[in-house]
Design a protein around this motif. Structure first.
Motif, PDB file in Angstrom:
ATOM      1  N   ARG A 143       3.269 -11.721  14.012  1.00  0.00           N
ATOM      2  CA  ARG A 143       3.839 -10.333  13.538  1.00  0.00           C
ATOM      3  C   ARG A 143       5.215 -10.167  12.855  1.00  0.00           C
ATOM      4  O   ARG A 143       5.823  -9.281  12.515  1.00  0.00           O
ATOM      5  N   ILE A 144       6.119 -11.642  13.394  1.00  0.00           N
ATOM      6  CA  ILE A 144       7.331 -11.401  12.820  1.00  0.00           C
ATOM      7  C   ILE A 144       7.372 -11.419  11.300  1.00  0.00           C
ATOM      8  O   ILE A 144       8.539 -10.777  10.856  1.00  0.00           O
ATOM      9  N   TYR A 145       6.502 -11.777  10.613  1.00  0.00           N
ATOM     10  CA  TYR A 145       6.401 -11.821   9.242  1.00  0.00           C
ATOM     11  C   TYR A 145       6.163 -10.410   9.045  1.00  0.00           C
ATOM     12  O   TYR A 145       6.841  -9.816   7.950  1.00  0.00           O
ATOM     13  N   TYR A 146       5.426  -9.561   9.547  1.00  0.00           N
ATOM     14  CA  TYR A 146       5.078  -8.112   9.233  1.00  0.00           C
ATOM     15  C   TYR A 146       6.422  -7.166   9.631  1.00  0.00           C
ATOM     16  O   TYR A 146       6.563  -6.386   8.747  1.00  0.00           O
ATOM     17  N   GLU A 147       7.226  -7.734  10.530  1.00  0.00           N
ATOM     18  CA  GLU A 147       8.220  -6.795  10.872  1.00  0.00           C
ATOM     19  C   GLU A 147       9.385  -7.185   9.859  1.00  0.00           C
ATOM     20  O   GLU A 147      10.479  -6.555   9.638  1.00  0.00           O
ATOM     21  N   SER A 148       9.675  -8.389   9.341  1.00  0.00           N
ATOM     22  CA  SER A 148      10.805  -8.854   8.825  1.00  0.00           C
ATOM     23  C   SER A 148      10.770  -9.678   7.719  1.00  0.00           C
ATOM     24  O   SER A 148      11.845  -9.919   6.987  1.00  0.00           O
ATOM     25  N   HIS A 149       9.648  -9.900   6.847  1.00  0.00           N
ATOM     26  CA  HIS A 149       9.459 -10.630   5.633  1.00  0.00           C
ATOM     27  C   HIS A 149      10.339  -9.986   4.645  1.00  0.00           C
ATOM     28  O   HIS A 149       9.959  -8.683   4.360  1.00  0.00           O
ATOM     29  N   ASN A 150      11.273 -10.637   3.884  1.00  0.00           N
ATOM     30  CA  ASN A 150      12.231 -10.420   2.814  1.00  0.00           C
ATOM     31  C   ASN A 150      12.985  -9.149   3.271  1.00  0.00           C
ATOM     32  O   ASN A 150      13.277  -8.297   2.445  1.00  0.00           O
ATOM     33  N   SER A 151      13.337  -8.875   4.617  1.00  0.00           N
ATOM     34  CA  SER A 151      14.177  -7.939   5.175  1.00  0.00           C
ATOM     35  C   SER A 151      15.614  -8.137   5.282  1.00  0.00           C
ATOM     36  O   SER A 151      16.472  -7.266   5.649  1.00  0.00           O
ATOM     37  N   LEU A 152      16.196  -9.474   4.972  1.00  0.00           N
ATOM     38  CA  LEU A 152      17.412  -9.789   5.081  1.00  0.00           C
ATOM     39  C   LEU A 152      18.322  -8.640   4.336  1.00  0.00           C
ATOM     40  O   LEU A 152      18.133  -8.850   3.116  1.00  0.00           O
ATOM     41  N   ASP A 153      19.162  -8.172   4.732  1.00  0.00           N
ATOM     42  CA  ASP A 153      20.039  -7.075   4.115  1.00  0.00           C
ATOM     43  C   ASP A 153      20.840  -7.723   2.873  1.00  0.00           C
ATOM     44  O   ASP A 153      21.645  -8.804   3.247  1.00  0.00           O
ATOM     45  N   PRO A 154      20.585  -7.512   1.559  1.00  0.00           N
ATOM     46  CA  PRO A 154      21.521  -8.103   0.569  1.00  0.00           C
ATOM     47  C   PRO A 154      22.837  -7.746   0.710  1.00  0.00           C
ATOM     48  O   PRO A 154      23.442  -8.815  -0.053  1.00  0.00           O
ATOM     49  N   GLU A 155      23.149  -6.903   1.387  1.00  0.00           N
ATOM     50  CA  GLU A 155      24.550  -6.716   1.401  1.00  0.00           C
ATOM     51  C   GLU A 155      25.196  -7.405   2.628  1.00  0.00           C
ATOM     52  O   GLU A 155      26.525  -7.230   2.737  1.00  0.00           O
ATOM     53  N   LEU A 156      24.439  -7.988   3.416  1.00  0.00           N
ATOM     54  CA  LEU A 156      25.205  -8.595   4.630  1.00  0.00           C
ATOM     55  C   LEU A 156      25.979  -9.743   4.088  1.00  0.00           C
ATOM     56  O   LEU A 156      25.633 -10.584   3.525  1.00  0.00           O
ATOM     57  N   ARG A 157      27.258  -9.858   4.899  1.00  0.00           N
ATOM     58  CA  ARG A 157      27.898 -10.966   4.525  1.00  0.00           C
ATOM     59  C   ARG A 157      28.389 -11.700   5.848  1.00  0.00           C
ATOM     60  O   ARG A 157      28.725 -10.968   6.998  1.00  0.00           O
TER      61      ARG A 157
END
Length: 388
Positions: free
Chosen positions: A308-322
């Motif tokens: 379920r970590i994929y369900y929760e977070s797949h492609n979820s990394l904030d594009p603005e995060l630096r």
């Protein structure tokens, strides 16, 4: 920050004899499909997944020779604990160094890994044989839904929440500032840790350097372009497992929790495809190490909850995060996702060490543990030097 409750408690794993007998009984009566229909050449053997002959061999070893108790004892010697963060029990290993100048370090695993990924490197990181090598107070948590951490009963435990929980965990151990390392989901979480909590994270070492979207191949070297092509090929043609777990983790979860052979095949396939080997993952990783990992999933019944970590977070990394804290990045040649340095620099603003070894894949702490330790030390030394 997460809501805190519960103290840190010592913890010991101990599977019952009945659980181990049940596992062996299930393995003895497993129903297997016919052999794959591809040619027998090494280049084709794994084209349809785990070859039947290979699986039969590992299943027989698992049933007759594998020793789970040995792994349990190693966990006990390192030191296991649990604490409750935001109403969820978190299991972790904690090995304090004997050296007063040691720096706190959190190591985060991914999928289909577990705390078993780091079992062979923790002691050397905490108390190195070389007195001149840096030492670390090592913390290795089990992700929510993995191992002996609790299984979330509702949605919300994605990488952002996990990173915040890790800050809380380290604080409870007396580590207000610390270093962080990870690969796979652990690399994603390490990136979030550094980007969201720079006041607590001294710096990071990561095997994962996802660039913000929109990066082009203009100006990349031929080798860097090859990396992007390999990564694109992976996500287009070899990532069905991720799409399944990101969209229907419950469905695949029934098989992973009910069938030890199904669980073994699901995980062994990734160890084979993602390791720096020509054919079998056992060219670099022992059967015992892989079975430590698989048996941990089996005994804790975490095939579905880990997926379920994929369900929760797949492609979820904030594009603005630096990430502005010092960062050391290592791209192993046979990893499944490799970012060119010009792309990585768009997110990681202070790369103090960049390394591209000639050997190693997705599981370097298991494939090349001695090199992994050396590289991690060198990377973290560069990070600490940049903080002074």
């Amino acid at each position: 920050m997460p809501r805190s409750n519960g103290d840190v408690q010592a913890f010991e794993t101990h599977a019952t004899d009945a659980e181990l007998d049940d596992l062996r009984a299930r393995l003895a009566v497993a129903r297997l499909p016919e052999a794959e229909t591809v040619a027998g050449a090494a280049s084709d053997r794994w084209a349809q997944g785990v070859p039947r002959a290979d699986l039969v061999e590992v299943v027989n070893y698992w049933r007759t020779d594998y020793d789970w108790r040995s792994f349990e004892q190693r966990l006990h010697r390192i030191g296991q604990f649990r604490t409750t963060i935001d109403d969820l029990g978190i299991h972790f290993l904690h090995r304090r160094s004997a050296r007063a100048e040691a720096t706190p370090l959190i190591l985060t695993h991914g999928w289909p890994g577990s705390i078993a990924e780091f079992i062979d490197v923790i002691d050397e990181l905490a108390d190195p044989e070389d007195a001149g090598a840096p030492a670390f107070h090592v913390v290795v948590p089990s992700l929510p839904g993995f191992g002996y951490s609790d299984k979330p009963s509702s949605t919300g435990w994605g990488t952002e929440k996990i990173a915040a929980a890790w800050v809380e965990l380290m604080g409870r151990l007396g580590y207000r500032q610390f270093l962080a390392h990870g690969g796979d989901w652990g690399g994603n979480i390490t990136t979030v840790l550094a980007g969201r909590f720079p006041q607590h994270v001294l710096g990071i070492h990561t095997l994962f350097a996802e660039a913000p979207p929109g990066s082009t191949t203009d100006g990349l070297t031929a080798a860097e372009r090859q990396w992007t092509e390999e990564t694109r090929d992976f996500w287009r043609h070899r990532a069905a497992y991720a799409k399944q777990q990101a969209t229907r983790p419950q469905t695949i979860g029934y098989s992973l929790v009910d069938s030890p052979v199904g669980l073994l095949a699901w995980i062994l396939d990734k160890f084979a495809e993602w390791s720096d080997t020509e054919d079998s993952p056992f060219e670099r990783i022992s059967r015992d190490r892989i079975l430590d990992d698989v048996t941990l999933y089996w005994l804790t019944r975490t095939g579905a909850s880990a997926a379920r970590i994929y369900y929760e977070s797949h492609n979820s990394l904030d594009p603005e995060l630096r990430v502005d804290v010092p960062s050391a990045i290592t791209m192993y040649p046979r990893d499944i996702e490799k970012s060119p340095r010009p792309w990585a620099e768009q997110r990681y603003r202070q790369i103090v060490r960049w390394n591209a070894p000639e050997i190693g894949g997705h599981f370097p702490s298991l494939e090349v543990p001695e090199y992994f330790v050396e590289d991690l030390r060198a990377g973290l030394a560069a990070v600490l030097a940049a903080t002074r």
